[in-house]
Design an enzyme around this catalytic site. Sequence first.
Site, mmCIF file in Angstrom:
data_model
loop_
_atom_site.group_PDB
_atom_site.id
_atom_site.type_symbol
_atom_site.label_atom_id
_atom_site.label_comp_id
_atom_site.label_asym_id
_atom_site.label_seq_id
_atom_site.Cartn_x
_atom_site.Cartn_y
_atom_site.Cartn_z
ATOM 1 N N HIS A 153 56.489 73.438 70.716
ATOM 2 C CA HIS A 153 56.254 74.145 72.361
ATOM 3 C C HIS A 153 57.113 75.315 72.477
ATOM 4 C CE1 HIS A 153 54.923 69.363 73.383
ATOM 5 N NE2 HIS A 153 55.366 69.518 71.540
ATOM 6 N N TYR A 161 49.233 69.006 100.949
ATOM 7 C CA TYR A 161 49.430 69.982 101.824
ATOM 8 C C TYR A 161 48.565 70.881 102.473
ATOM 9 C CZ TYR A 161 51.183 74.974 103.539
ATOM 10 O OH TYR A 161 51.488 76.343 104.531
ATOM 11 N N GLN A 194 46.252 71.396 106.319
ATOM 12 C CA GLN A 194 46.143 72.386 107.078
ATOM 13 C C GLN A 194 45.041 72.183 108.289
ATOM 14 O OE1 GLN A 194 48.183 75.266 106.748
ATOM 15 N NE2 GLN A 194 49.283 73.062 105.292
#
Length: 142
Positions: free
Chosen positions: A62, A125, A129
Amino acid sequence: MVIKTRTNVYQTTYHLVFVTKYRQSIFTTKEQQNALKIYFQQIANNHEIHIITQEIKSDYAHLLVSFPPHYSISQVVKKLKGSSARYWFMNYPETKSKLWKGHLWSSSYFVGTTGNVSTNMISDYIKNQHNKVPNKNTYHNT
């Protein structure tokens, strides 16, 4: 972490996972796991790749990495997997016999993007707008 270069500013972070061919347990000792970490770090240092953290288990790796936007994810994966396999077999040639056709890594990999905010927050978000009234001070006068 925001990184600034002569030509750009970026904040990209990727979670990469590589598994050994057929999930064979190859990195079975702490010494081998630490050696692989060092190989990845050497490769990263030579290719503008920043390793934020990494963990090696017996059959997978990883890595949390950041790299400049002029590299593609596949280019970075190819550099990390290909070079680490070459370093590995130079130092641990006896492990090659445990692997099908002597390939250290599976041809596949996992990649996930990370960020400072969740996907839902960004989606909300963007959706909101259309309700915003542009502030004329936000834009350059043309």
